[in-house]
Design a protein around this motif. Structure first.
Motif, PDB file in Angstrom:
ATOM      1  N   ALA A  65      41.519   3.176  22.943  1.00  0.00           N
ATOM      2  CA  ALA A  65      41.180   4.085  21.850  1.00  0.00           C
ATOM      3  C   ALA A  65      40.724   5.428  22.403  1.00  0.00           C
ATOM      4  O   ALA A  65      40.281   5.529  23.552  1.00  0.00           O
ATOM      5  N   THR A  66      40.836   6.437  21.574  1.00  0.00           N
ATOM      6  CA  THR A  66      40.371   7.789  21.890  1.00  0.00           C
ATOM      7  C   THR A  66      39.490   8.269  20.747  1.00  0.00           C
ATOM      8  O   THR A  66      39.829   8.066  19.578  1.00  0.00           O
ATOM      9  N   ILE A  67      38.378   8.903  21.084  1.00  0.00           N
ATOM     10  CA  ILE A  67      37.427   9.364  20.075  1.00  0.00           C
ATOM     11  C   ILE A  67      37.301  10.881  20.124  1.00  0.00           C
ATOM     12  O   ILE A  67      37.265  11.482  21.204  1.00  0.00           O
ATOM     13  N   VAL A  68      37.237  11.477  18.951  1.00  0.00           N
ATOM     14  CA  VAL A  68      36.890  12.888  18.829  1.00  0.00           C
ATOM     15  C   VAL A  68      35.759  13.002  17.814  1.00  0.00           C
ATOM     16  O   VAL A  68      35.873  12.510  16.691  1.00  0.00           O
ATOM     17  N   VAL A  69      34.666  13.619  18.227  1.00  0.00           N
ATOM     18  CA  VAL A  69      33.559  13.916  17.327  1.00  0.00           C
ATOM     19  C   VAL A  69      33.685  15.367  16.900  1.00  0.00           C
ATOM     20  O   VAL A  69      33.764  16.267  17.744  1.00  0.00           O
ATOM     21  N   VAL A  70      33.723  15.600  15.591  1.00  0.00           N
ATOM     22  CA  VAL A  70      33.875  16.955  15.050  1.00  0.00           C
ATOM     23  C   VAL A  70      32.611  17.307  14.286  1.00  0.00           C
ATOM     24  O   VAL A  70      32.320  16.725  13.239  1.00  0.00           O
ATOM     25  N   CYS A  71      31.842  18.225  14.822  1.00  0.00           N
ATOM     26  CA  CYS A  71      30.639  18.674  14.118  1.00  0.00           C
ATOM     27  C   CYS A  71      30.107  19.924  14.799  1.00  0.00           C
ATOM     28  O   CYS A  71      30.402  20.193  15.967  1.00  0.00           O
ATOM     29  N   GLY A  72      29.329  20.699  14.078  1.00  0.00           N
ATOM     30  CA  GLY A  72      28.716  21.888  14.645  1.00  0.00           C
ATOM     31  C   GLY A  72      27.671  21.543  15.691  1.00  0.00           C
ATOM     32  O   GLY A  72      27.228  20.400  15.810  1.00  0.00           O
TER      33      GLY A  72
END
Length: 319
Positions: A57-64
């Motif tokens: 799996a690959t994770i991307v966290v998107v947040c300021g």
């Protein structure tokens, strides 16, 4: 793959052993606020990994926030996910943080302090090209995607409710003619890339048709064979234009089509509308449970095909 640009989200792309390696579920969840929520989220992700036989799996966290490796936003959550995946023998190939998904934005890696890069144009990727060919739209936000299912003008919906009541009293057509009308409309929708424009009388008649159990069973077949894209377009239009509680059925069928093609987000939105309109609708409740448990779309497809086959046999026996 999500159908919209995520924000304040954890996005998980997976690969499974099925047909191996094969792209598995792509999951987007809101970022949790505290440890209890983090643990619950990690357990839910683990269940999805196990049910779908995920190997990596690959994770991307998107947040300021600000990048100061190794102190990236939500590092504790990534540590918990990494530990959970290791226990399940799921390889976390990459975990990255980015403040927003936009051309030229900088991403940073949770696993290596020196690993970083810039975001390429999301609109020029191979997947974006495939989606464009298939007529799939990528929305600027989740709210913009939700707006596609927003109900029509209140006065027009009220007028259709009156037509529904009038048609219901005088309509005595058998199920075969109702099925034929729905099928013809789906075929028309499949031959046009845009959503079909239906007048109020058509909307009312189609809604009456979907109130017939044999027609609903036939619609399950339309969702999985023949013209599923045309079926999804028609269910989208009816979800917006049919009054409550009748809109529950097209919203459920839309949720089924969306989930089978891999759009769990749209499916969840449609099922939320369905269950708000008719809380005890059995198919909607079943699909909601499947999504919550991370049931693979292939398993749901098998259940639908079995159900549609049984309904077809029952219909022939009645004839």
């Amino acid at each position: 793959m999500l159908g919209f640009v995520p924000d304040h989200s954890l996005v998980l792309s997976t690969f499974t052993r099925q047909g191996g390696p094969f792209l598995g579920p792509t999951i987007r969840v809101d970022l949790p606020d505290d440890n209890d929520d983090r643990r619950e989220l990690v357990d839910q992700l683990g269940n999805v990994m196990a049910r779908n036989d995920v190997v990596s799996a690959t994770i991307v966290v998107v947040c300021g926030g600000n990048a100061d490796p190794p102190d990236l936003p939500h590092s504790e959550l990534i540590d918990m996910v990494t530990e959970k995946f290791a226990h399940l023998d799921v390889r976390l190939t990459h975990a990255a943080w980015v403040p927003s998904i936009e051309l030229g934005g900088i991403w940073w890696c949770y696993q290596c302090d020196d690993c970083a890069g810039r975001i390429h144009d999301p609109g020029t990727s191979t997947i974006a090209a495939v989606h464009a060919v298939e007529g799939m739209v990528t929305f600027a936000s989740r709210d913009e995607m939700r707006d596609v299912l927003a109900p029509d003008d209140e006065d027009r919906v009220a007028h259709r409710a009156q037509l529904l009541a009038a048609y219901a009293e005088g309509m005595d057509e058998d199920a075969s003619s109702l099925r034929a009308e729905v099928t013809a409309t789906v075929e028309f929708a499949a031959s046009h890339p845009a959503l079909p424009e239906l007048d109020d009388e058509q909307i009312a008649r189609l809604s009456i048709a979907l109130s017939n159990q044999q027609v609903r069973d036939h619609c399950l077949t339309l969702c999985v064979t023949g013209n599923p894209s045309g079926a999804e377009r028609l269910w989208t239009v009816l979800t917006r234009t049919v009054p409550t509680p009748e809109r529950a059925v097209p919203a459920t069928l839309l949720g089924l089509c969306a989930y089978l093609r891999g759009s769990a987000v749209l499916a969840s939105m449609a099922l939320e509308i369905a269950l708000d309109s008719e809380p005890d609708l059995r198919l909607a409740l079943l699909l909601r449970t499947c999504i919550d448990r991370g049931t693979p779309p292939d398993e749901v497809l098998g259940m639908v095909e079995t159900s549609a086959g049984m309904a077809s046999n029952d219909s022939r026996e009645e004839v």
